[in-house]
Write an enzyme that holds these catalytic residues in place. Structure first.
Site, PDB file in Angstrom:
ATOM      1  CG  HIS A 369      -8.289  17.097  16.262  1.00  0.00           C
ATOM      2  ND1 HIS A 369      -8.722  15.834  15.943  1.00  0.00           N
ATOM      3  CD2 HIS A 369      -8.126  17.756  15.093  1.00  0.00           C
ATOM      4  CE1 HIS A 369      -8.839  15.758  14.619  1.00  0.00           C
ATOM      5  NE2 HIS A 369      -8.484  16.906  14.089  1.00  0.00           N
ATOM      6  CG  ASP A 634     -12.738   9.246  12.468  1.00  0.00           C
ATOM      7  OD1 ASP A 634     -13.119   9.080  13.643  1.00  0.00           O
ATOM      8  OD2 ASP A 634     -12.270  10.309  12.060  1.00  0.00           O
ATOM      9  CB  CYS A 681      -4.128  10.135   5.364  1.00  0.00           C
ATOM     10  SG  CYS A 681      -5.905  10.284   5.575  1.00  0.00           S
TER      11      CYS A 681
HETATM   12  C1  PEP Z   1      -8.641   9.381  10.236  1.00  0.00           C
HETATM   13  O1  PEP Z   1      -9.792   9.355  10.679  1.00  0.00           O
HETATM   14  O2  PEP Z   1      -7.925   8.367  10.077  1.00  0.00           O
HETATM   15  C2  PEP Z   1      -8.026  10.659   9.857  1.00  0.00           C
HETATM   16  C3  PEP Z   1      -6.873  10.710   9.226  1.00  0.00           C
HETATM   17  O3  PEP Z   1      -8.677  11.780  10.248  1.00  0.00           O
HETATM   18  P1  PEP Z   1      -8.582  12.400  11.730  1.00  0.00           P
HETATM   19  O4  PEP Z   1      -7.549  11.639  12.497  1.00  0.00           O
HETATM   20  O5  PEP Z   1      -8.252  13.830  11.557  1.00  0.00           O
HETATM   21  O6  PEP Z   1      -9.975  12.193  12.242  1.00  0.00           O
HETATM   22 MG    MG Z   2     -11.033  11.124  10.739  1.00  0.00          MG
END
Ligand code: PEP
Ligand code: MG
Length: 767
Positions: A369, A634, A681
């Site tokens: 993040h 993830d 995404c």
């Molecule tokens: C992911 O895990 O691909 C995702 C889009 O969520 P984040 O990157 O916020 O964990």
């Molecule tokens: Mg994620």
């Protein structure tokens, strides 16, 4: 050299260890003995401090005794530092000829040319370096090395803890800082793309504070000057706070609140005043009192309190600077490449509000993040393990190319010219707008929905300017992460409303709080979990804290009253969990309806596909969920068991692993057959080389950071579905990573001809 005898003598050292009155005596005896047995003019032991990443000369036979405790080297610096960094013995007939050789005036080693440095380690823990030197006529032999390597490993046994213990009772100020670096180029890991050419500013707060403590503060400052400096500091902080609020309304919170609060704390001010009245120099009084507070906070078990240390350090540095330099400059970091060892989300916001040019984070791992936040702030950032970067003199020109991870220190004309000509080919926002087509279509006529990932509201500017088809992922955790407390329903409502309103009826997908793992809420995640990635996080956290969850859901439903609203649950692992989350939404709708509060009573409810457990149940999930979005970041981490934030296993983090490809195929096929919307995404959606595969398995919606919208559109426009399907079929038929990689390699030629379209300023959301 008599190697057998030497080994015995090291054993003998074990006896000495028990008998030596002090660690210093033990080390002195060790170097004495090794020098004698190896007939070396010099034998030295450097011990390594793994927190500071510095080697300090702790004992020497043959070098100037005055230099013991004072000569310091960073990991990788000089031949000695290099031996430890590489964990390799270095042997030279004439050390001074090696370009890594570092000359230290006053230690008199230049007369000894033959050089041998042996790393001392226990397992993979670096402990120090044993260095031997002779004059050039007696170069070290392979036999010397064998015997001494054994000696070094035996030394490791007795040296354990010596560094720590010596550090405890050593007056800190005696050590000289490592010499200035001669670095020219460093390759690092990209955390946020972009470019900068600006002077360096190193933030090493511990060092800055302790060096402030060591300064001779004969400044002639008075108590009145201190009060003036305090007032000045408060005014500066208030104005920075205003600026953050203006620039980042969702994330602003009160990031300078802690500073201001400490400044308004009567006890803090009174303590400083008391010292000044007792005769202390005002700057010294500030640093001492700040030091006491820091000790207090450091002693706390609470990670949130420990983070406050950062604020006090900031404040003390700002106060002292105002006191002694009377500078009017409030944006200390403006137009600088900031080099730092620590970085909290609030630091990033502060640096962004001061218009810093870029960040180099040295040594620290970075949570996903922090990178995402840096990207949203348009702050180029590179992570590097080269600690010498912390030794850069402030003002050293740095060229940071965070598109390929290069850092040039004081670059020459040729490099600069190349950089400037590359810059000229980058597109401005207006140029991007002109190139963006209203619809994203493949050459054979298939329309693909191109959605935006929004992290901070500032991302909306580019997303709207480029006319994306909606928001595919709004990460609601950011307003939570940057605050010092859970945001209220009212605060959330304001933020979500801005998001929804800006999309003017296009679909907006809000993901509920995805906290935990590496997305820490410092005010909540107090309990250290053994395995936070698999702990009380995300939807589990929300379901366990229903009141917080329901508040968020209500804020979303109210903000999206008239919107094409989608609510998405993160980290869903079972159908049961999805149904429980769905219940919370249904209850919230009932409660809002009961209270006569305007809200959306028919949001689409969907989920992230981030866990492998979803794959085998995907048909069942399709009976419950209206839509899916694949979070490849993830999904890859959990399917392959590879931490997405761990640099040392980064080469195992493979989006094109056959198991990932087949799982994605299964999920997409099921969603399509069941008539459910599906998008991607995670970062895979914006990586040009994977887009043909995703189209080939039936994905017709991609959600990417706004900075990648144009490039993604152009990649899709260059990829026919028939080619994509053929490629996907061949990729799915492979069982080995290397065979998939070869297929990708062959197809990227065509895709890579699509240009990279970062905006010229290097800023994604604010240009
Ligand atoms: C992911 O895990 O691909 C995702 C889009 O969520 P984040 O990157 O916020 O964990
Ligand atoms: Mg994620």
């Amino acid at each position: 050299m008599d190697s057998e005898r030497l080994l015995c003598d090291i054993n003998e050292l074990n006896h000495l260890f028990r008998e030596s009155a002090s660690i210093e005596t033990l080390l002195d005896k060790a170097v004495e003995l090794v020098a004698e047995r190896t007939q070396s003019a010099v034998c030295s032991i450097y011990l390594y401090n793994s927190e500071e990443h510095v080697l300090t000369l702790r004992a020497s036979r043959g070098l100037n005794p005055e230099s013991v405790g004072k000569v310091r080297l960073r990991l990788g610096q000089g031949l000695t530092g290099l031996a430890l960094q590489e964990m390799q013995t270095i042997r030279e007939v004439d050390a001074s000829r090696n370009r890594n050789y570092k000359f230290f005036p006053g230690i008199f080693e230049e007369r000894y040319k033959a050089f041998l440095a042996l790393p001392i380690a226990r397992g993979i823990s670096k402990m120090g370096v044993l260095v031997l030197q002779r004059d050039s006529a007696a170069a070290f032999t392979a036999a010397d090395i064998t015997a001494l390597e054994t000696a070094a490993s035996q030394l490791a046994n007795i040296l354990e803890n010596a560094q720590f213990l010596l550090g405890m009772h050593e007056p800190h100020q005696e050590a000289t800082p490592p010499p200035p670096t001669e670095l020219k180029f460093v390759k690092g890991k990209i955390a946020s793309e972009g470019y900068a050419y600006a002077p360096a500013m190193v933030i090493d707060k511990h060092r800055s504070l302790s060096s402030l403590l060591q300064r001779d503060f004969d400044t002639g400052c008075t108590l009145a000057d201190f009060h003036k400096a305090a007032a000045n500091t408060a005014a500066q902080l208030e104005s920075l706070q205003e600026r953050v609020e203006h620039k980042l309304s969702d994330a602003a919170s009160l990031i300078f609140a802690a500073h201001l609060m400490i400044l308004k704390d009567k006890a803090f001010i009174d303590k400083i005043v008391g010292r000044i009245e007792g005769g202390a120099n005002p700057p010294a009084a500030i640093v001492e009192v700040a030091g006491e507070y820091i000790q207090g906070f450091l002693a706390s078990d609470n990670s949130y309190m420990r983070e406050k240390v950062n604020d006090i350090e900031d404040l003390a540095i700002r106060l002292v600077n105002n006191l002694i330099s009377h500078s009017e400059e409030i944006e200390i970091h403006r137009n600088h490449v900031v080099v730092t060892r620590t970085l909290y989300p609030s630091d990033l916001l502060k640096l962004s509000s001061e218009d810093a040019s870029a960040i180099v984070l040295v040594g620290g791992g970075v949570t996903s993040h922090i990178s995402i936040l840096a990207r949203s702030l348009g702050m180029p950032m590179i992570i590097s393990d080269t600690f010498e970067l912390l030794d850069l003199m402030d003002g050293t020109p740095i060229l940071l190319d965070a598109e390929i991870g290069n850092i040039f220190i004081d670059p020459g004309d040729e490099i600069l010219e190349k950089f400037h000509s590359q810059q000229a080919t980058r597109l401005t926002l207006d140029e991007q707008k002109k190139l963006m087509k209203p619809q994203t279509v493949t050459p054979d006529g298939t329309t693909v929905r191109l959605l935006a990932n929004i992290n901070l509201l500032t991302d909306l500017k580019l997303a709207c300017a480029l006319n994306c088809d909606g928001v595919g992922l709004y990460r609601t955790e950011f307003p939570f992460i940057v605050r010092t407390m859970f945001p209220s329903e009212a605060e959330q409502y304001v933020i979500y409303s801005k998001l929804v309103d800006s999309m003017k009826g296009k679909p907006v997908t809000l993901r509920t709080l995805d906290a935990g793992g590496d997305k820490i809420l410092s005010y909540y995640h107090d309990i250290q979990e053994q395995n936070p990635a698999m702990g009380m996080r995300s939807i589990r956290f929300s379901l366990q804290n229903r009141a917080i969850f329901a508040e968020q859901v209500r804020a979303i439903l109210r903000a999206g009253a008239d919107a094409d609203l989608r609510i998405m649950f993160p980290m869903i692992s079972s159908v049961d969990e999805f149904c429980q989350a769905k219940e919370v939404v249904e209850e919230s709708i009932d409660a809002l309806a009961g209270g006569g509060i305007e809200h959306n009573n028919h949001p689409k409810l969907g989920m992230m596909v981030e866990l492998p457990s979803v794959v085998n149940l995907i048909d069942d999930f399709a009976q419950e969920a209206d839509f899916f979005s694949i979070g490849t970041n993830d999904f890859i981490q959990f399917t392959l068991g590879v931490d997405r934030t761990n640099e040392s296993v980064a080469d195992l983090y493979l989006p094109h692993h056959p198991s990932i490809l087949r799982a994605l195929h299964t999920v997409v096929r099921s969603a399509v057959q069941n008539g459910r919307e599906i998008s991607v995404c995670g970062d895979m959606a914006r990586e040009q080389k994977y887009i043909p595969f995703l189209l080939g398995i039936g994905v017709r919606a991609l959600s990417v950071d706004p900075a990648y919208l144009l490039r993604t559109q152009q990649t899709i426009a260059a990829t026919s579905i028939s080619d994509a399907e053929a490629l996907a079929q061949s990729m799915l038929a492979q069982s080995r990573v290397r065979d998939v990689a070869a297929l990708l390699e062959a197809q990227t030629v065509q895709v890579e001809s699509v240009q990279n379209h970062f905006v010229r300023t290097g800023v994604s959301g604010q240009s």
